[in-house]
Scaffold this active site. Structure first.
Site, mmCIF file in Angstrom:
data_model
loop_
_atom_site.group_PDB
_atom_site.id
_atom_site.type_symbol
_atom_site.label_atom_id
_atom_site.label_comp_id
_atom_site.label_asym_id
_atom_site.label_seq_id
_atom_site.Cartn_x
_atom_site.Cartn_y
_atom_site.Cartn_z
ATOM 1 N N LYS A 54 0.836 -1.204 0.000
ATOM 2 C CA LYS A 54 0.000 0.000 0.000
ATOM 3 C C LYS A 54 0.872 1.255 0.000
ATOM 4 O O LYS A 54 0.564 2.235 -0.687
ATOM 5 C CB LYS A 54 -0.925 0.000 1.225
ATOM 6 N N GLY A 72 -1.327 1.080 6.589
ATOM 7 C CA GLY A 72 -1.514 0.012 7.564
ATOM 8 C C GLY A 72 -2.489 -1.037 7.084
ATOM 9 O O GLY A 72 -3.229 -0.834 6.122
ATOM 10 N N ASP A 73 -2.474 -2.154 7.781
ATOM 11 C CA ASP A 73 -3.435 -3.213 7.522
ATOM 12 C C ASP A 73 -3.726 -3.937 8.831
ATOM 13 O O ASP A 73 -2.811 -4.214 9.608
ATOM 14 C CB ASP A 73 -2.918 -4.208 6.482
ATOM 15 N N THR A 74 -4.992 -4.210 9.060
ATOM 16 C CA THR A 74 -5.431 -4.871 10.291
ATOM 17 C C THR A 74 -6.251 -6.105 9.938
ATOM 18 O O THR A 74 -7.084 -6.064 9.042
ATOM 19 C CB THR A 74 -6.296 -3.914 11.143
#
Length: 196
Positions: A54, A72-74
């Protein structure tokens, strides 16, 4: 003066956290196709790769740039499976039926990109949900609007379904602020310098 911060995310929670800490930023959402990264059983490696890709995607949209790009990634991880955002209401109902009365991990990885130097970091928190009755699951989803949340629940509106949170609540919301602080320090940038 601090370098401009670009948030490569349309996540309202990430925006909220940066605003809460009075960090000025602009938003350039990443258009990276997350299906290009496959899950191989390691939630941290998976989310770090997504966050990194990203960041690179945002840098292509905003180049050249003497700025800090933050992405970010969750995900939710439970019993060897990962739970991202539900595809629809039926998927959300199934997620909550699986996660209720259990403890699961919430993993967030963030990426910081500056002048081609990429740094990633991750944090894991544990969430325990209550035994949500079947007849309450759909009304919770409708009332809270959790179709945009991984795991189909919102920790900020979890009152009756959250039993316990162990770890950083900002991580569960999508932006572990201490991890961001440490990554910026590796670039000789102090997060305190951004606060107004």
């Amino acid at each position: 003066m601090s370098l401009p911060l670009v948030l490569g995310s349309s996540s309202p929670r990430r925006k909220f956290i940066l605003e809460k800490f009075r960090v000025p930023f602009t938003v350039i959402p990443s258009n990276f196709d997350e299906s290009k990264v496959s899950y191989s059983g390691d939630p941290i490696a998976y989310t770090q790769e997504l966050a990194a890709q990203k960041a690179y995607a945002v840098s292509e949209l905003h180049s050249p740039c003497d700025c800090i790009i933050l992405t970010g990634d969750t995900i939710v991880s439970y019993d060897g499976r990962i739970f991202t955002k539900p595809q629809d209401k039926a998927d959300a109902i199934q997620m909550l039926k699986t996660l209720r009365n259990q403890t699961h991990d919430v993993v967030t990885s963030i990426a910081v990109l500056h002048k081609g130097k990429l740094l990633t970091g991750s944090e894991t928190s544990q969430i325990s949900l209550t035994m949500i009755p079947d007849h309450r699951i759909e009304s919770y989803i409708d009332t809270v609007g959790t179709l945009n949340n991984c795991g189909a629940y919102d920790v900020c509106h979890g009152g009756l379904i959250l039993k316990k949170v162990h770890g950083c609540v900002y991580n569960v919301q999508g932006l572990p602020i201490q991890t961001l602080k440490y990554l910026l320090e590796e670039l000789n940038i102090d997060l305190w310098d951004y606060s107004i």
